[in-house]
Every structure is written in C-alpha cells, then in structure tokens.
Design an enzyme around this catalytic site. Sequence first.
Site, PDB file in Angstrom:
ATOM      1  N   HIS A  96      40.422 -15.323  56.602  1.00  0.00           N
ATOM      2  CA  HIS A  96      41.201 -14.079  56.636  1.00  0.00           C
ATOM      3  C   HIS A  96      40.268 -12.910  56.886  1.00  0.00           C
ATOM      4  CE1 HIS A  96      39.482 -14.035  52.621  1.00  0.00           C
ATOM      5  NE2 HIS A  96      39.804 -12.751  52.510  1.00  0.00           N
ATOM      6  N   ASP A  98      40.446  -8.760  55.395  1.00  0.00           N
ATOM      7  CA  ASP A  98      41.058  -8.249  54.168  1.00  0.00           C
ATOM      8  C   ASP A  98      42.313  -7.407  54.422  1.00  0.00           C
ATOM      9  OD1 ASP A  98      39.271  -9.470  52.393  1.00  0.00           O
ATOM     10  OD2 ASP A  98      37.756  -7.968  52.870  1.00  0.00           O
ATOM     11  N   HIS A 246      36.521 -14.112  57.049  1.00  0.00           N
ATOM     12  CA  HIS A 246      35.619 -14.783  56.112  1.00  0.00           C
ATOM     13  C   HIS A 246      36.371 -15.805  55.276  1.00  0.00           C
ATOM     14  CE1 HIS A 246      37.148 -11.201  54.035  1.00  0.00           C
ATOM     15  NE2 HIS A 246      36.944 -11.825  52.887  1.00  0.00           N
ATOM     16  N   ARG A 261      33.519  -6.032  44.425  1.00  0.00           N
ATOM     17  CA  ARG A 261      33.827  -5.773  45.836  1.00  0.00           C
ATOM     18  C   ARG A 261      34.438  -4.398  45.972  1.00  0.00           C
ATOM     19  NH1 ARG A 261      38.446  -8.985  49.309  1.00  0.00           N
ATOM     20  NH2 ARG A 261      39.365  -6.928  49.447  1.00  0.00           N
TER      21      ARG A 261
HETATM   22  C1  SIN Z   1      36.818 -12.227  49.396  1.00  0.00           C
HETATM   23  O1  SIN Z   1      36.639 -11.021  49.296  1.00  0.00           O
HETATM   24  O2  SIN Z   1      37.650 -12.711  50.149  1.00  0.00           O
HETATM   25  C2  SIN Z   1      35.910 -13.129  48.578  1.00  0.00           C
HETATM   26  C3  SIN Z   1      34.619 -13.341  49.272  1.00  0.00           C
HETATM   27  C4  SIN Z   1      33.642 -14.119  48.442  1.00  0.00           C
HETATM   28  O3  SIN Z   1      33.846 -14.265  47.231  1.00  0.00           O
HETATM   29  O4  SIN Z   1      32.641 -14.569  48.996  1.00  0.00           O
END
Ligand code: SIN
Length: 270
Positions: A96, A98, A246, A261
């Site tokens: 995906h 974000d 990612h 994050r």
């Molecule tokens: C995410 O923000 O999708 C998680 C990414 C991660 O934990 O590496």
Amino acid sequence: MEVKPLTPQIGALVSGIQLADAMDQSSFGAVHEALMAHQVIFFRDQEMTLEQHKEFARQFGDLAVHPGIPGPEGHPEVIHIHADANSTRIAGEDWHSDVTCDEEPPMGTILHLHTVPDSGGDTLFSSMYAAYEALSDPMKSFLEGLTAHHSGETAYRGRYEHRGVDDTGTTYPNHDHPVIRTHPVTKKKALFVNRIFTTRINGLTAAESDNLLAFLFDHVAKPEFQVRFQWQEGSVAFWDNRCVQHYAIWDYFPQTRSGYRVTISGDRPF
Ligand code: SIN
C-alpha cells in the site's frame, strides 16, 4: 551529507546528518533532493523525541492526522507502530501507500524505530515509477485516464479494535484517484492502485476491474522494483507515498518491534 543508492531503482542510505538538529536551507535541499531521486531514504543511529520527529517532518509540509488511529497523548499527528507477543495484527502488512482513501493522500511518511527484533521485521518498498515503466505501451495507454476507487471503509472499519478503538459512528474517507498519477515535483508517472485501499477501477465491469486489479497488485510486488530495509535501533525511513508502496513483514512474532510514524500532508493526485 552522503547519499548511497541501495538499488538502481529505489532507496538510498543517507549519512552525515542528525534529523533532530535544526536543518539549514542547504541540508533541507539535500534531503529533499535525495528523496525525489530515490523515493525512499534511510538514516541510521537517529535519536529524536516526538517533538523533534514532528519538527523534522514539518519542514516538508503540514502534518496529517490519521483517520483511524489516535496518536499518543498530546501528539495526534503521531502513530505508534508497535507489535509484541500480544499482537494479533500489525500495521501495513500488505502492499500500500498511506491513506490513499483521502482526497489528498499524504505526500510522505517518516518512521523511526527504537526497538527492533533480533532479526526480521524488515520493510519492503516498491517503486511505482518502475512499476509504471515496466508496463507495455498498450497497457499504459489503456490505464491512462482511468480512475479507481480507494475505500477507507474497507481498509479501516473495525481494524483498530485491538487498540481499543470503537469506530461506531465514524465515517471513513473514500475517494477516486487516477490509476496513473503524475508526481507533482518530478513530473514522472507512477502507478497508483494498491491492495489495501483500491477496491474498484471505475467504468469497467466488476469482472474486468477485479482481474485488472489482481494483475496490477501482483505487478507492483515484483522484486525488480524493490528495496528491502533491515531496521536497527534508531533507524529512520522516509518514503514518498506519491511514488512508493511499502509492506511491513511480520516474521518476528513474539518479539517486539516498536517506534513512531509521522505523516506529511499531500495534494490531490492528478
Ligand atoms: C506502515 O506504516 O505501514 C508500517 C511500516 C512498518 O512498520 O515498517
């Protein structure tokens, strides 16, 4: 500052900078240039408070508040990324970019991990420029001009129950975006459908849409478009959601992986 590419397509390791320190215009320019050139950039050995993390992110744009996950006390723009022996699911466990259900999906995301498992817990990043470029000319022409539906309802309803979130009465965003978007800075084209949010290509029959999406979802996951990041304590990844997808790998249960994050607001895809 040194920028070392990790693959020819995507990803670079940036050294010689502490993100907690105030950046002058030339350091900001160098970090921004590295992000535009490599789509996702990585930093090692960073110590940042949540305030410093947010301050670094703010230099690239306003901070976004996630529609489904409440932030830690006093930090609504921060998401705690955490998994341990009690976890039943983790964030980002499929391809995906974000919050693409937003009308103006986030430009970028900055993840800082302070606790990592003994091994595993890597994140995969895939270049949507490379995915677009690898399509045949007839397929590029067919996709050009199509839009797809991105559903927050499908992605988020009940998703954060394990974190104590009761989303009764919450309305999640749902929006249509071009299947091929143009990056507002580099002007390069990128494929913009993803497995977590994209439910339908508009104007096609359900069978056509399902089959085409299945093909595109497999296509974006090709190893040739990817870089795989192995986290250490204090590592930071900064990815450009406009041209990168990612996937967080949960192969370390029951160990702990934890960090924070921050997401930077973006603009309407075109
Ligand atoms: C995410 O923000 O999708 C998680 C990414 C991660 O934990 O590496």
